[in-house]
Design a protein around this motif. Structure first.
Motif, PDB file in Angstrom:
ATOM      1  N   MET A  24       0.841  -1.189   0.000  1.00 51.29           N
ATOM      2  CA  MET A  24       0.000   0.000   0.000  1.00 51.29           C
ATOM      3  C   MET A  24       0.878   1.241   0.000  1.00 51.29           C
ATOM      4  SD  MET A  24      -3.218   1.192   2.289  1.00 51.29           S
ATOM      5  CE  MET A  24      -4.285   0.363   1.169  1.00 51.29           C
ATOM      6  N   GLY A  25       0.496   2.217  -0.785  1.00 47.53           N
ATOM      7  CA  GLY A  25       1.269   3.445  -0.905  1.00 47.53           C
ATOM      8  C   GLY A  25       1.029   4.415   0.241  1.00 47.53           C
ATOM      9  N   LYS A  26       1.653   5.554   0.105  1.00 46.90           N
ATOM     10  CA  LYS A  26       1.526   6.641   1.087  1.00 46.90           C
ATOM     11  C   LYS A  26       0.501   7.651   0.593  1.00 46.90           C
ATOM     12  CE  LYS A  26       5.293   5.679   3.607  1.00 46.90           C
ATOM     13  NZ  LYS A  26       5.345   5.502   5.017  1.00 46.90           N
ATOM     14  N   ASN A  27      -0.162   8.287   1.520  1.00 42.33           N
ATOM     15  CA  ASN A  27      -1.001   9.429   1.171  1.00 42.33           C
ATOM     16  C   ASN A  27      -0.104  10.656   1.104  1.00 42.33           C
ATOM     17  OD1 ASN A  27      -3.482   8.030   1.145  1.00 42.33           O
ATOM     18  ND2 ASN A  27      -3.553   8.117   3.373  1.00 42.33           N
ATOM     19  N   LEU A  28      -0.300  11.483   0.086  1.00 44.46           N
ATOM     20  CA  LEU A  28       0.499  12.689  -0.083  1.00 44.46           C
ATOM     21  C   LEU A  28      -0.378  13.918   0.008  1.00 44.46           C
ATOM     22  CD1 LEU A  28       2.688  11.877  -3.219  1.00 44.46           C
ATOM     23  CD2 LEU A  28       3.266  11.577  -0.828  1.00 44.46           C
ATOM     24  N   VAL A  29       0.104  14.880   0.718  1.00 49.33           N
ATOM     25  CA  VAL A  29      -0.501  16.205   0.747  1.00 49.33           C
ATOM     26  C   VAL A  29       0.615  17.170   0.404  1.00 49.33           C
ATOM     27  CG1 VAL A  29      -1.611  17.952   2.189  1.00 49.33           C
ATOM     28  CG2 VAL A  29      -2.120  15.537   2.555  1.00 49.33           C
ATOM     29  N   PHE A  30       0.375  18.019  -0.605  1.00 50.03           N
ATOM     30  CA  PHE A  30       1.388  19.012  -0.913  1.00 50.03           C
ATOM     31  C   PHE A  30       0.748  20.329  -1.279  1.00 50.03           C
ATOM     32  CE2 PHE A  30       0.787  16.292  -4.579  1.00 50.03           C
ATOM     33  CZ  PHE A  30       0.808  17.101  -5.708  1.00 50.03           C
ATOM     34  N   GLN A  31       1.432  21.386  -0.856  1.00 51.09           N
ATOM     35  CA  GLN A  31       0.926  22.736  -1.051  1.00 51.09           C
ATOM     36  C   GLN A  31       1.984  23.561  -1.765  1.00 51.09           C
ATOM     37  OE1 GLN A  31      -0.070  24.736   2.583  1.00 51.09           O
ATOM     38  NE2 GLN A  31      -1.201  26.332   1.519  1.00 51.09           N
ATOM     39  N   ILE A  32       1.594  24.090  -2.913  1.00 51.15           N
ATOM     40  CA  ILE A  32       2.476  24.933  -3.697  1.00 51.15           C
ATOM     41  C   ILE A  32       2.621  26.266  -2.960  1.00 51.15           C
ATOM     42  CG2 ILE A  32       2.786  26.083  -5.941  1.00 51.15           C
ATOM     43  CD1 ILE A  32       2.768  22.954  -6.094  1.00 51.15           C
ATOM     44  N   PRO A  33       3.839  26.777  -2.793  1.00 49.24           N
ATOM     45  CA  PRO A  33       3.991  28.098  -2.163  1.00 49.24           C
ATOM     46  C   PRO A  33       3.183  29.126  -2.960  1.00 49.24           C
ATOM     47  CG  PRO A  33       6.107  27.026  -2.405  1.00 49.24           C
ATOM     48  CD  PRO A  33       5.110  26.187  -3.161  1.00 49.24           C
ATOM     49  N   ALA A  34       2.375  29.903  -2.246  1.00 48.57           N
ATOM     50  CA  ALA A  34       1.469  30.827  -2.917  1.00 48.57           C
ATOM     51  C   ALA A  34       1.427  32.162  -2.186  1.00 48.57           C
ATOM     52  CB  ALA A  34       0.071  30.216  -2.977  1.00 48.57           C
TER      53      ALA A  34
END
Length: 150
Positions: free
Chosen positions: A1-11
């Protein structure tokens, strides 16, 4: 099973605006991400704020039979993945002011979200990401992007 990813572009947001834009004013990461996750989906869902009248009208003018749901704040369009809609996501992402058009884009497979873009293309969630997914994402997002795996 993979990882959950959360990413936020600098804005940042301009004065008197709540609209987030990438710090470098560039959405170059969008096409590679969509190009990678669109083939993994069978349904596209787009959310717009009701006051985004031009964007809603534009989506309706695609002349596809999209399911449309609306409440007091948001309009949601949902349709099986077809060429017209896929092309729209690739080639029409910016409005006349070079702002990202859609508040939310979800790519779904068999009823499960495989890719979520929120806050006008600046916040993302990818469930069950494998190492190759993580590598692709890291290669296309700005280096200063906050990326969390869990």
């Amino acid at each position: 099973m993979g990882k959950n990813l959360v990413f936020q572009i600098p804005a940042y947001t301009k004065v008197n605006s709540t609209f987030p834009k990438p710090s470098n004013d560039n959405y170059d990461y969008w096409v590679p991400l969509i190009n990678y996750y669109l083939p993994k989906s069978d349904t596209i869902e787009i959310h717009c704020w009701n006051e985004e009248i031009e964007i809603i009208r534009e989506i309706k003018c695609l002349n596809i039979n999209m399911l449309e749901m609306q409440d007091e704040k948001i309009t949601i369009f949902k349709e099986k993945k077809i060429c017209t809609l896929s092309d729209y996501l690739f080639n029409k992402k910016l409005d006349q002011n070079d702002n990202f058009k859609w508040f939310t884009v979800n790519l779904i497979y068999d009823g499960v979200t495989v890719f979520h873009s929120g806050h006008w293309g600046t916040e993302f969630f990818v469930p069950n990401a494998e190492e190759r997914d993580i590598l692709l994402i890291k290669n296309v997002i700005p280096p200063e992007t906050n990326l969390h795996k869990y």
